[in-house]
Structures are given as structure tokens and as C-alpha cells.
Design a protein around this motif. Structure first.
Motif, PDB file in Angstrom:
ATOM      1  N   GLN A  55       0.844  -1.189   0.000  1.00  0.00           N
ATOM      2  CA  GLN A  55       0.000   0.000   0.000  1.00  0.00           C
ATOM      3  C   GLN A  55       0.881   1.241   0.000  1.00  0.00           C
ATOM      4  OE1 GLN A  55      -2.984  -0.133  -0.632  1.00  0.00           O
ATOM      5  NE2 GLN A  55      -3.937  -1.923   0.231  1.00  0.00           N
ATOM      6  N   GLU A  56       0.409   2.281  -0.628  1.00  0.00           N
ATOM      7  CA  GLU A  56       1.014   3.609  -0.601  1.00  0.00           C
ATOM      8  C   GLU A  56       2.524   3.556  -0.816  1.00  0.00           C
ATOM      9  OE1 GLU A  56      -0.411   5.154   3.076  1.00  0.00           O
ATOM     10  OE2 GLU A  56      -2.503   5.089   2.457  1.00  0.00           O
ATOM     11  N   CYS A  57       3.336   3.944   0.192  1.00  0.00           N
ATOM     12  CA  CYS A  57       4.777   4.021  -0.009  1.00  0.00           C
ATOM     13  C   CYS A  57       5.373   2.650  -0.303  1.00  0.00           C
ATOM     14  CB  CYS A  57       5.463   4.646   1.208  1.00  0.00           C
ATOM     15  SG  CYS A  57       5.396   3.639   2.696  1.00  0.00           S
ATOM     16  N   CYS A  58       4.752   1.592   0.214  1.00  0.00           N
ATOM     17  CA  CYS A  58       5.275   0.249  -0.049  1.00  0.00           C
ATOM     18  C   CYS A  58       5.175  -0.093  -1.526  1.00  0.00           C
ATOM     19  CB  CYS A  58       4.511  -0.792   0.779  1.00  0.00           C
ATOM     20  SG  CYS A  58       4.757  -0.608   2.547  1.00  0.00           S
ATOM     21  N   VAL A  59       4.116   0.352  -2.187  1.00  0.00           N
ATOM     22  CA  VAL A  59       3.970   0.139  -3.621  1.00  0.00           C
ATOM     23  C   VAL A  59       5.091   0.858  -4.361  1.00  0.00           C
ATOM     24  CG1 VAL A  59       2.535   0.648  -5.632  1.00  0.00           C
ATOM     25  CG2 VAL A  59       1.480  -0.209  -3.544  1.00  0.00           C
ATOM     26  N   GLN A  60       5.369   2.097  -3.953  1.00  0.00           N
ATOM     27  CA  GLN A  60       6.442   2.870  -4.592  1.00  0.00           C
ATOM     28  C   GLN A  60       7.794   2.195  -4.387  1.00  0.00           C
ATOM     29  OE1 GLN A  60       6.104   6.793  -2.903  1.00  0.00           O
ATOM     30  NE2 GLN A  60       3.982   7.047  -3.589  1.00  0.00           N
ATOM     31  N   ASN A  61       8.045   1.679  -3.194  1.00  0.00           N
ATOM     32  CA  ASN A  61       9.300   0.989  -2.912  1.00  0.00           C
ATOM     33  C   ASN A  61       9.446  -0.260  -3.779  1.00  0.00           C
ATOM     34  OD1 ASN A  61       9.795   2.899  -0.971  1.00  0.00           O
ATOM     35  ND2 ASN A  61       9.214   1.599   0.757  1.00  0.00           N
ATOM     36  N   LEU A  77      11.774  -3.066  -8.588  1.00  0.00           N
ATOM     37  CA  LEU A  77      11.617  -3.751  -9.873  1.00  0.00           C
ATOM     38  C   LEU A  77      12.363  -3.016 -10.979  1.00  0.00           C
ATOM     39  CD1 LEU A  77       7.856  -4.843  -9.865  1.00  0.00           C
ATOM     40  CD2 LEU A  77       9.879  -6.279  -9.534  1.00  0.00           C
ATOM     41  N   GLU A  78      12.261  -1.689 -10.972  1.00  0.00           N
ATOM     42  CA  GLU A  78      12.942  -0.901 -12.005  1.00  0.00           C
ATOM     43  C   GLU A  78      14.458  -1.015 -11.885  1.00  0.00           C
ATOM     44  OE1 GLU A  78      11.372   3.009 -11.422  1.00  0.00           O
ATOM     45  OE2 GLU A  78       9.326   2.374 -11.916  1.00  0.00           O
ATOM     46  N   HIS A  79      14.952  -1.028 -10.661  1.00  0.00           N
ATOM     47  CA  HIS A  79      16.402  -1.055 -10.468  1.00  0.00           C
ATOM     48  C   HIS A  79      16.988  -2.453 -10.666  1.00  0.00           C
ATOM     49  CE1 HIS A  79      20.260   0.460  -9.067  1.00  0.00           C
ATOM     50  NE2 HIS A  79      20.388  -0.684  -8.403  1.00  0.00           N
ATOM     51  N   SER A  80      16.234  -3.476 -10.284  1.00  0.00           N
ATOM     52  CA  SER A  80      16.792  -4.839 -10.275  1.00  0.00           C
ATOM     53  C   SER A  80      16.658  -5.565 -11.609  1.00  0.00           C
ATOM     54  CB  SER A  80      16.096  -5.683  -9.198  1.00  0.00           C
ATOM     55  OG  SER A  80      14.735  -5.904  -9.545  1.00  0.00           O
ATOM     56  N   GLY A  81      15.711  -5.132 -12.442  1.00  0.00           N
ATOM     57  CA  GLY A  81      15.473  -5.845 -13.699  1.00  0.00           C
ATOM     58  C   GLY A  81      14.857  -7.221 -13.488  1.00  0.00           C
ATOM     59  N   SER A  88      24.095   8.198  -0.515  1.00  0.00           N
ATOM     60  CA  SER A  88      23.322   7.900  -1.729  1.00  0.00           C
ATOM     61  C   SER A  88      21.876   7.564  -1.387  1.00  0.00           C
ATOM     62  CB  SER A  88      23.954   6.724  -2.480  1.00  0.00           C
ATOM     63  OG  SER A  88      23.075   6.245  -3.478  1.00  0.00           O
ATOM     64  N   LYS A  89      20.944   8.322  -1.945  1.00  0.00           N
ATOM     65  CA  LYS A  89      19.518   8.030  -1.717  1.00  0.00           C
ATOM     66  C   LYS A  89      19.136   6.696  -2.353  1.00  0.00           C
ATOM     67  CE  LYS A  89      14.789   9.797  -2.086  1.00  0.00           C
ATOM     68  NZ  LYS A  89      14.248   8.461  -2.408  1.00  0.00           N
ATOM     69  N   LEU A  90      19.648   6.456  -3.572  1.00  0.00           N
ATOM     70  CA  LEU A  90      19.336   5.191  -4.241  1.00  0.00           C
ATOM     71  C   LEU A  90      19.835   4.013  -3.403  1.00  0.00           C
ATOM     72  CD1 LEU A  90      19.654   4.376  -8.003  1.00  0.00           C
ATOM     73  CD2 LEU A  90      20.494   2.754  -6.308  1.00  0.00           C
ATOM     74  N   GLY A  91      21.066   4.141  -2.893  1.00  0.00           N
ATOM     75  CA  GLY A  91      21.617   3.074  -2.058  1.00  0.00           C
ATOM     76  C   GLY A  91      20.821   2.869  -0.781  1.00  0.00           C
ATOM     77  N   HIS A  92      20.400   3.971  -0.165  1.00  0.00           N
ATOM     78  CA  HIS A  92      19.603   3.913   1.064  1.00  0.00           C
ATOM     79  C   HIS A  92      18.264   3.229   0.789  1.00  0.00           C
ATOM     80  CE1 HIS A  92      17.960   6.304   4.778  1.00  0.00           C
ATOM     81  NE2 HIS A  92      17.959   5.004   4.969  1.00  0.00           N
ATOM     82  N   ASP A  93      17.611   3.615  -0.310  1.00  0.00           N
ATOM     83  CA  ASP A  93      16.315   3.016  -0.662  1.00  0.00           C
ATOM     84  C   ASP A  93      16.454   1.517  -0.922  1.00  0.00           C
ATOM     85  OD1 ASP A  93      15.101   5.464  -0.416  1.00  0.00           O
ATOM     86  OD2 ASP A  93      15.027   5.887  -2.567  1.00  0.00           O
ATOM     87  N   LEU A  94      17.526   1.126  -1.594  1.00  0.00           N
ATOM     88  CA  LEU A  94      17.758  -0.296  -1.853  1.00  0.00           C
ATOM     89  C   LEU A  94      17.963  -1.059  -0.553  1.00  0.00           C
ATOM     90  CD1 LEU A  94      20.102  -0.724  -4.971  1.00  0.00           C
ATOM     91  CD2 LEU A  94      17.844  -1.763  -4.599  1.00  0.00           C
ATOM     92  N   LEU A  95      18.769  -0.507   0.341  1.00  0.00           N
ATOM     93  CA  LEU A  95      19.014  -1.161   1.625  1.00  0.00           C
ATOM     94  C   LEU A  95      17.724  -1.325   2.420  1.00  0.00           C
ATOM     95  CD1 LEU A  95      22.323   0.599   2.736  1.00  0.00           C
ATOM     96  CD2 LEU A  95      22.048  -1.829   2.193  1.00  0.00           C
ATOM     97  N   ASN A  96      16.885  -0.290   2.388  1.00  0.00           N
ATOM     98  CA  ASN A  96      15.604  -0.363   3.101  1.00  0.00           C
ATOM     99  C   ASN A  96      14.757  -1.502   2.554  1.00  0.00           C
ATOM    100  OD1 ASN A  96      16.443   1.906   4.462  1.00  0.00           O
ATOM    101  ND2 ASN A  96      15.074   3.317   3.393  1.00  0.00           N
ATOM    102  N   PHE A  97      14.669  -1.573   1.222  1.00  0.00           N
ATOM    103  CA  PHE A  97      13.823  -2.600   0.607  1.00  0.00           C
ATOM    104  C   PHE A  97      14.384  -4.001   0.861  1.00  0.00           C
ATOM    105  CE2 PHE A  97      12.363  -5.447  -2.647  1.00  0.00           C
ATOM    106  CZ  PHE A  97      11.005  -5.171  -2.702  1.00  0.00           C
ATOM    107  N   MET A  98      15.677  -4.152   0.683  1.00  0.00           N
ATOM    108  CA  MET A  98      16.278  -5.481   0.753  1.00  0.00           C
ATOM    109  C   MET A  98      16.300  -6.057   2.168  1.00  0.00           C
ATOM    110  SD  MET A  98      19.305  -4.865  -2.043  1.00  0.00           S
ATOM    111  CE  MET A  98      19.905  -6.556  -2.110  1.00  0.00           C
ATOM    112  N   THR A  99      16.220  -5.172   3.166  1.00  0.00           N
ATOM    113  CA  THR A  99      16.187  -5.645   4.553  1.00  0.00           C
ATOM    114  C   THR A  99      14.814  -5.468   5.196  1.00  0.00           C
ATOM    115  OG1 THR A  99      16.978  -3.496   5.355  1.00  0.00           O
ATOM    116  CG2 THR A  99      18.643  -5.190   4.898  1.00  0.00           C
ATOM    117  N   ALA A 100      13.827  -5.007   4.383  1.00  0.00           N
ATOM    118  CA  ALA A 100      12.448  -4.824   4.859  1.00  0.00           C
ATOM    119  C   ALA A 100      12.374  -3.898   6.069  1.00  0.00           C
ATOM    120  CB  ALA A 100      11.793  -6.171   5.184  1.00  0.00           C
TER     121      ALA A 100
END
Length: 290
Positions: free
Chosen positions: A11-17, A22-26, A233-245
Motif C-alpha cells: 500500500q502507498e509508499c510500499c507500492v512505490q518501494n 523492480l525498475e532497479h533490479s530488472g 546515496s539516496k538510491l543506495g539507502h532506498d535499496l538497503l531499506n527494501f532489501m532488509t524490509a
């Protein structure tokens, strides 16, 4: 792979994450390559001699994979009526899916049954009705992590297969990057979203125990996590957040655990290529026979 297991999942921000990942990982592109190489022959086998075909997506997200697979199924059996049922817990992702269907002319003739609920609720409803619809093809893509009882879930959906049907489970590969991360730091990561991590190793062991026949197809995928090692890095931070939930990697773990996770990323989960750290995001597609 990681998601927030709430009543309606993404939902909401989780959908964006999720979309960001998906866009970054291919990951979807890698899955599509597998689907395009494996499913045409499977669909021919599944649908041979049948006058109609029934499709079920469990945890379909925004529908990108489903739309592609349904189009592939239609092209394999032109003129044969196809129905599609979708089980997805997120209202927002289901809306995205519906919008995608509206933009896909060949799906105008496909009647969709939308079940906006977690898999467990769908199972309860279907069992309560008694007269359960059967399907020729069922997929469970990247959702087996979020069910409470994996064996019971697989057994239920396998029981919905019609003659010659297939249940396709796509999950992170055993001994891949995700498997290494989540099993090494099980006590730190399996605390909310996922309480028991499962890779293809656990899925295959479960299928073997249930005595079910299956074929396995490796989906090779890797993606650049170099920016995860740059705290600015914002991109790196966002990836870390997603990958570690986690909502915030840097406040969600102690400095010692942060360092240990980043060391694992670099030394056990990835390879170095052209100065980049490429995370091993390999998956397995498991096709379970009816």
C-alpha cells in the motif's frame, strides 16, 4: 522480494518501494525471459484438446506478468475462451492491474474475477463455498514468503489444478544472494514482514515431502548495489531499506549489524564486475505437475 505484510500487503509508499526495486533490479525482465522460453511449450501441453482455459494468479501485484502470460496463452490457443481469476491483497496494485487490462485490447474478451484479499482469506472463502473452481494454470510469483503454512498453501492450490495443469512457483534461488542474506541475519530480518524465510530449497523440499512432481528452471539475474556502500546515496539507502524490509536501514540496525550486512553483501552475496558490486538475485521457476 521484501514487502510489508499488512492486511492488504503493498500500500502507498510500499507500492512505490516495490516499483523502485523492480525498475532497479530488472527482476521482471529476467522473469519474462524465462516465461517466454518455458511457457509456450507448457501451455501447448496444458491446453491440448481443451475447449476453454482457466488461469489463476496468486499475489499478482500490478499484473505485468499476468498480462504477458495471458497474452501468451491466448496466442497459443487463438479462439479458445480464457478466464482469469486474480488473488491480490493490495487495492492499489489491483487498480494498477485493472488499468493495465484496460490498455490491453486482446484482454477485453477475458472475464476477470478480482479477489482483493490475502491468499489465506481466498483459501478460507473457497473452502467455505465447497464448490471450488478448477484451473489449468496457476502461478504464485514471489509470494510464498508471506503465507503462514507453505505446505498447506501449496497443497491447496495444487488441488485446484485441472488435468495436465501446472502450478508455477517463482521464488528466490537457494544459496543465492537473498537466501544468503536472510538466513545469515534471520534473527534481525525475520521479525515482522517475513517470519520464516523460504528459498527454492525449502519449496523443493516441501514438494518432495508432498510427493509432487515438478520441473525447475533457473532465472539468472543480478543488479548493481554499488551505491548501497555510499551512506549519502539516496538510491543506495532506498535499496538497503527494501532489501532488509526496514523503514530505515540506518536506524533499524546497530552500527555493528549494518557493517556486517554490508560486508556480507560485498563478500558473499555479490560479485565484482567492472568496478561495480553486482548482487546475485537469481531466482527459480518451479513448475509443479497436476
Amino acid at each position: 522480494m521484501a514487502a510489508d505484510k499488512t492486511e492488504t500487503c503493498y500500500q502507498e509508499c510500499c507500492v512505490q518501494n516495490f516499483q523502485f526495486y523492480l525498475e532497479h533490479s530488472g527482476e521482471h525482465q529476467a522473469m519474462l525471459q524465462c516465461v517466454n522460453s518455458v511457457l509456450p511449450a507448457e501451455f501447448k501441453r496444458i491446453g491440448e484438446g481443451k475447449s476453454s482455459l482457466d488461469f489463476l494468479g496468486v499475489g499478482s501485484g500490478g499484473g505485468e506478468m499476468d498480462v504477458h502470460m495471458l497474452t501468451l496463452l491466448q496466442s497459443t490457443f487463438p479462439g479458445v475462451p480464457v478466464t482469469s481469476d486474480i488473488v491480490e491483497g493490495s487495492v492499489e496494485l489491483t487498480d494498477n492491474f485493472r488499468a493495465l487490462v484496460e490498455k490491453t485490447p486482446n484482454l477485453k474478451t477475458v472475464p476477470f474475477g478480482w479477489h482483493i484479499m490475502p491468499s489465506e482469506d481466498y483459501v478460507k472463502q473457497a473452502k467455505a463455498k465447497g464448490d471450488m473452481k478448477k484451473f489449468d494454470f496457476i502461478h504464485m510469483i514471489q509470494m510464498i514468503y508471506y503465507v503462514d503454512d507453505m505446505a498447506a498453501t501449496i497443497q491447496f492450490y495444487h488441488g485446484l489444478l485441472k488435468k495436465n495443469g501446472r502450478l508455477m512457483i517463482i521464488v528466490e534461488a537457494g544459496k543465492g544472494g537473498w537466501d544468503t542474506l536472510w538466513k545469515t541475519f534471520k534473527n534481525d530480518l525475520c521479525t515482522h514482514t517475513i517470519t520464516e524465510y523460504r528459498s527454492s530449497g525449502e519449496v523443493k523440499a516441501c514438494l518432495d515431502k508432498l510427493g509432487l512432481k515438478y520441473d525447475e528452471h533457473r532465472i539468472h539475474n543480478e543488479f548493481d548495489i554499488s551505491q548501497c556502500f555510499d551512506q549519502k546515496s539516496k538510491l543506495g539507502h532506498d535499496l538497503l531499506n527494501f532489501m532488509t524490509a526496514k523503514d530505515d536501514f540506518y536506524t533499524g540496525f546497530t552500527p555493528e549489524t549494518q557493517k556486517a550486512i554490508l560486508d556480507l553483501f560485498k563478500n558473499k552475496c555479490s560479485t565484482q564486475k567492472d568496478g561495480k558490486t553486482m548482487f546475485n538475485g537469481t531466482l527459480d521457476a518451479i513448475l509443479v505437475h497436476a
